[in-house]
Design a protein around this motif. Structure first.
Motif, PDB file in Angstrom:
ATOM      1  N   UNK A 138      16.995  28.873  17.112  1.00  0.00           N
ATOM      2  CA  UNK A 138      16.495  27.495  17.269  1.00  0.00           C
ATOM      3  C   UNK A 138      16.048  27.216  18.701  1.00  0.00           C
ATOM      4  N   UNK A 139      16.795  27.705  19.674  1.00  0.00           N
ATOM      5  CA  UNK A 139      16.446  27.468  21.077  1.00  0.00           C
ATOM      6  C   UNK A 139      15.666  28.629  21.680  1.00  0.00           C
ATOM      7  N   UNK A 140      15.718  29.791  21.018  1.00  0.00           N
ATOM      8  CA  UNK A 140      15.081  30.985  21.566  1.00  0.00           C
ATOM      9  C   UNK A 140      15.882  31.612  22.699  1.00  0.00           C
ATOM     10  N   UNK A 141      17.142  31.172  22.876  1.00  0.00           N
ATOM     11  CA  UNK A 141      17.980  31.703  23.960  1.00  0.00           C
ATOM     12  C   UNK A 141      18.793  32.895  23.481  1.00  0.00           C
ATOM     13  N   UNK A 142      18.789  33.953  24.286  1.00  0.00           N
ATOM     14  CA  UNK A 142      19.618  35.107  23.974  1.00  0.00           C
ATOM     15  C   UNK A 142      21.084  34.742  24.190  1.00  0.00           C
ATOM     16  N   UNK A 143      21.960  35.505  23.566  1.00  0.00           N
ATOM     17  CA  UNK A 143      23.388  35.299  23.758  1.00  0.00           C
ATOM     18  C   UNK A 143      23.753  35.505  25.225  1.00  0.00           C
ATOM     19  N   UNK A 144      23.126  36.478  25.891  1.00  0.00           N
ATOM     20  CA  UNK A 144      23.421  36.715  27.302  1.00  0.00           C
ATOM     21  C   UNK A 144      23.022  35.501  28.139  1.00  0.00           C
ATOM     22  N   UNK A 145      21.870  34.915  27.857  1.00  0.00           N
ATOM     23  CA  UNK A 145      21.448  33.709  28.581  1.00  0.00           C
ATOM     24  C   UNK A 145      22.393  32.553  28.296  1.00  0.00           C
ATOM     25  N   UNK A 146      22.765  32.389  27.039  1.00  0.00           N
ATOM     26  CA  UNK A 146      23.643  31.287  26.662  1.00  0.00           C
ATOM     27  C   UNK A 146      24.994  31.392  27.367  1.00  0.00           C
ATOM     28  N   UNK A 147      25.562  32.591  27.412  1.00  0.00           N
ATOM     29  CA  UNK A 147      26.904  32.737  27.973  1.00  0.00           C
ATOM     30  C   UNK A 147      26.918  32.765  29.492  1.00  0.00           C
ATOM     31  N   UNK A 148      25.813  33.112  30.119  1.00  0.00           N
ATOM     32  CA  UNK A 148      25.772  33.122  31.585  1.00  0.00           C
ATOM     33  C   UNK A 148      25.135  31.859  32.138  1.00  0.00           C
ATOM     34  N   UNK A 149      23.933  31.529  31.686  1.00  0.00           N
ATOM     35  CA  UNK A 149      23.231  30.355  32.216  1.00  0.00           C
ATOM     36  C   UNK A 149      23.951  29.064  31.848  1.00  0.00           C
ATOM     37  N   UNK A 150      24.460  28.969  30.625  1.00  0.00           N
ATOM     38  CA  UNK A 150      25.155  27.742  30.247  1.00  0.00           C
ATOM     39  C   UNK A 150      26.466  27.578  31.010  1.00  0.00           C
ATOM     40  N   UNK A 151      27.133  28.683  31.341  1.00  0.00           N
ATOM     41  CA  UNK A 151      28.340  28.605  32.167  1.00  0.00           C
ATOM     42  C   UNK A 151      27.977  28.115  33.566  1.00  0.00           C
ATOM     43  N   UNK A 152      26.925  28.673  34.137  1.00  0.00           N
ATOM     44  CA  UNK A 152      26.461  28.241  35.461  1.00  0.00           C
ATOM     45  C   UNK A 152      26.097  26.764  35.435  1.00  0.00           C
ATOM     46  N   UNK A 153      25.385  26.345  34.408  1.00  0.00           N
ATOM     47  CA  UNK A 153      25.008  24.940  34.260  1.00  0.00           C
ATOM     48  C   UNK A 153      26.239  24.050  34.139  1.00  0.00           C
ATOM     49  N   UNK A 154      27.232  24.474  33.368  1.00  0.00           N
ATOM     50  CA  UNK A 154      28.456  23.687  33.194  1.00  0.00           C
ATOM     51  C   UNK A 154      29.176  23.496  34.523  1.00  0.00           C
ATOM     52  N   UNK A 155      29.226  24.540  35.343  1.00  0.00           N
ATOM     53  CA  UNK A 155      29.876  24.429  36.652  1.00  0.00           C
ATOM     54  C   UNK A 155      29.066  23.509  37.561  1.00  0.00           C
ATOM     55  N   UNK A 156      27.744  23.635  37.543  1.00  0.00           N
ATOM     56  CA  UNK A 156      26.893  22.760  38.365  1.00  0.00           C
ATOM     57  C   UNK A 156      27.082  21.297  37.956  1.00  0.00           C
ATOM     58  N   UNK A 157      27.159  21.052  36.658  1.00  0.00           N
ATOM     59  CA  UNK A 157      27.380  19.685  36.188  1.00  0.00           C
ATOM     60  C   UNK A 157      28.759  19.176  36.584  1.00  0.00           C
TER      61      UNK A 157
END
Length: 170
Positions: free
Chosen positions: A103-122
């Motif tokens: 649905x988002x076109x995001x790989x699992x690697x992107x989801x687990x790394x980029x979303x973690x980085x985003x969560x910390x930034x937020x």
């Protein structure tokens, strides 16, 4: 220890059998978690991975072969992270399984790394009290409430970590 050593086969819930072998992923944890007397990090891969990849690594052809043969459209990847913590005769596990999100076109690697980085930034942007500077995730996780907020942010995107209750080893 040498990469590919300490080979074992693990059954990972939701995935099945996987090979686990030592690699070099501990990095900052070796110094930031110095109070832990023994730790190891193993990479999880599909059965047969080491047998297929070791000759490529030894011959220096790994990157070339990877670029030529290891891409797919869509990039339907899988991330499996299993953390086992043992103290005395007790063990606890945490498991994260994530797959490509069409649905988002995001790989699992992107989801687990980029979303973690985003969560910390937020977390930082919200005013959460974290010491300034470059901070490895294992130190941020020590801050009361930080882990729960990061895991909740990941959960809102469908990335879930299952944490098991401590159980006797054996």
């Amino acid at each position: 220890v040498p990469v590919f050593s300490g080979m074992e086969t693990l059954s990972v819930d939701g995935v099945g059998e996987m090979e686990a072998f030592y690699s070099d992923g501990l990095r900052t944890a070796l110094s930031t978690l110095a109070e832990i007397p023994e730790m190891g990090e193993k990479t999880l891969r599909w059965p047969g991975h080491v047998e297929a990849v070791r000759p490529l690594v030894e011959s220096g052809r790994f990157l070339e072969e990877f670029r030529a043969r290891c891409s797919a459209t869509p990039p339907a990847d899988l991330v499996a992270l299993l953390v086992r913590a043992r103290w005395g005769q007790r063990e606890s596990r945490a498991l994260l399984i994530d797959r490509y999100d069409a649905a988002s076109g995001m790989t699992a690697m992107a989801r687990t790394t980029a979303l973690t980085t985003s969560a910390v930034a937020q977390l930082v942007a919200s005013g959460f009290p974290i010491e300034s500077g470059v901070r490895p995730l294992e130190l941020i996780a020590r801050e009361p409430g930080a882990t729960d907020r990061i895991l909740a942010a990941l959960g809102r995107h469908g990335v879930h970590v299952t944490i098991g209750d401590p159980k006797p080893v054996g």
